[in-house]
Enzyme design. Structure first.
Site, mmCIF file in Angstrom:
data_model
loop_
_atom_site.group_PDB
_atom_site.id
_atom_site.type_symbol
_atom_site.label_atom_id
_atom_site.label_comp_id
_atom_site.label_asym_id
_atom_site.label_seq_id
_atom_site.Cartn_x
_atom_site.Cartn_y
_atom_site.Cartn_z
ATOM 1 N N ASP A 67 0.819 -1.220 0.000
ATOM 2 C CA ASP A 67 0.000 0.000 0.000
ATOM 3 C C ASP A 67 0.849 1.265 0.000
ATOM 4 O O ASP A 67 2.080 1.210 0.188
ATOM 5 C CB ASP A 67 -0.975 -0.006 1.189
ATOM 6 N N ASP A 142 -7.352 -1.929 14.002
ATOM 7 C CA ASP A 142 -8.755 -2.317 13.760
ATOM 8 C C ASP A 142 -8.833 -3.670 13.036
ATOM 9 O O ASP A 142 -9.879 -4.049 12.532
ATOM 10 C CB ASP A 142 -9.505 -1.222 12.984
ATOM 11 N N HIS A 144 -7.019 -4.587 10.344
ATOM 12 C CA HIS A 144 -6.876 -4.568 8.885
ATOM 13 C C HIS A 144 -5.570 -5.179 8.393
ATOM 14 O O HIS A 144 -4.572 -5.206 9.094
ATOM 15 C CB HIS A 144 -7.063 -3.149 8.323
ATOM 16 N N GLU A 149 -9.742 -1.612 5.114
ATOM 17 C CA GLU A 149 -10.466 -1.196 6.307
ATOM 18 C C GLU A 149 -11.752 -2.012 6.471
ATOM 19 O O GLU A 149 -12.181 -2.687 5.521
ATOM 20 C CB GLU A 149 -10.793 0.300 6.187
HETATM 21 C C1 GLP Z 1 -0.633 0.383 8.462
HETATM 22 C C2 GLP Z 1 -0.260 -0.447 7.253
HETATM 23 C C3 GLP Z 1 -0.445 -1.935 7.501
HETATM 24 C C4 GLP Z 1 0.218 -2.313 8.818
HETATM 25 C C5 GLP Z 1 -0.421 -1.548 9.939
HETATM 26 C C6 GLP Z 1 0.146 -1.890 11.293
HETATM 27 O O1 GLP Z 1 -1.976 0.658 8.537
HETATM 28 N N1 GLP Z 1 -1.027 -0.056 6.112
HETATM 29 O O2 GLP Z 1 0.089 -2.666 6.422
HETATM 30 O O3 GLP Z 1 0.110 -3.691 9.031
HETATM 31 O O4 GLP Z 1 -0.205 -0.160 9.692
HETATM 32 O O5 GLP Z 1 1.260 -1.120 11.557
HETATM 33 P P1 GLP Z 1 2.273 -1.350 12.749
HETATM 34 O O6 GLP Z 1 3.166 -2.446 12.306
HETATM 35 O O7 GLP Z 1 3.001 -0.029 12.853
HETATM 36 O O8 GLP Z 1 1.478 -1.686 13.945
#
Ligand code: GLP
Length: 259
Positions: A67, A142, A144, A149
């Site tokens: 993404d 959440d 995802h 989402e």
């Molecule tokens: C973002 C990314 C996800 C990732 C998530 C969790 O929303 N788009 O791909 O898994 O954050 O991030 P973190 O690893 O900082 O908890």
């Protein structure tokens, strides 16, 4: 699916990097889906160490990132902290430090003039590369995957997605805040691979660490398969899924379910 629980973040990261390295050694031209976020940073550091000290070779590896924020792209005129694009993250945290070929790196283009066309072309490029051999995933607060989402369907493809409030807040706290940005400066949209795209990968590697993720990990693995926790899609995944957690993130799982 196989669940592996490690003592702490460093051990989780080493185990994840070994899992990725094993694939690259077996198939040097692997197609790997990379993820951003705090979670995989330790894994990327370990991959860099393996490249530098053990000669792990990325010269034939092809990558597709999950993404990118819409409206952002790598801007080298800015210091890293002020360039919050996922493209910059990937170069700073991994790609600049290994022998990967630039032309083999694919990251959604947040600056595209035509997001819909771009998203279609991204799907095509994945197909042309022969599909993703291993997709690395974190999990959002959440529940995802990537930026799928709540409400994202199992057959969703690469597209523009509106970020929900919790995600904006989480990502603000994790990255933007310490760089001095205000909440108002957070992007509200992103280009994300869809759940359908992710579920077509030949194998998945999901990582999570810290007590903050314990509840959402349990929901994704034990709860109903629901579009409200898009990582619950792992329960219907047909390929080989490996989940590597630290002890804290695994604290709400039944210990009989993991090694
Ligand atoms: C973002 C990314 C996800 C990732 C998530 C969790 O929303 N788009 O791909 O898994 O954050 O991030 P973190 O690893 O900082 O908890």
């Amino acid at each position: 699916m196989e669940i592996i629980v490690k003592q702490d973040y460093d051990q989780m990261s080493r185990c994840a990097a070994e899992h990725i390295a094993e694939l690259i050694r077996k198939k040097p031209n692997s197609v790997i889906g990379f993820a951003t976020g705090r979670t995989p940073i330790g894994t990327y550091r370990e991959l860099i160490r393996m490249h530098k000290e053990e000669g792990l070779d990325f010269s034939q590896v092809v990558t597709f990132n999950l993404d990118e924020y819409l409206g952002l792209g790598m801007d080298l005129s800015k210091p890293y902290a002020l360039d919050q694009s996922y493209q910059r993250f990937m170069y700073e945290e991994l790609f600049n430090h290994i022998n990967i070929k630039k032309e083999n790196i694919h990251i959604p283009d947040g600056l595209t003039k035509n997001p819909d066309e771009f998203c279609k072309a991204y799907e095509e490029a994945i197909k042309e590369a022969g599909g993703i051999d291993l997709q690395i995933l974190g999990i959002g607060g959440d529940g995802h995957w990537a930026f799928n989402e709540p409400g994202s369907t199992l057959d969703s493809r690469t597209r523009v997605e509106k970020l929900n409030e919790q995600t904006i807040k989480d990502n603000y706290e994790a990255f933007y805040k310490e760089a001095g940005f205000t909440m108002e400066e957070m992007p509200h949209y992103a280009i994300t691979m869809g759940l359908g795209t992710i579920l077509e990968a030949k194998s998945l590697l999901m990582l999570a660490n810290g007590a903050k993720k314990a509840k959402v990990v349990a929901k994704a693995l034990y709860g109903p398969v629901t579009d409200q926790v898009t990582a619950s899609a792992i329960q219907v995944y047909k390929g080989k899924a490996t989940i590597i957690l630290d002890k804290e993130a695994a604290s709400m799982l039944d210990s009989k379910d993991y090694n």
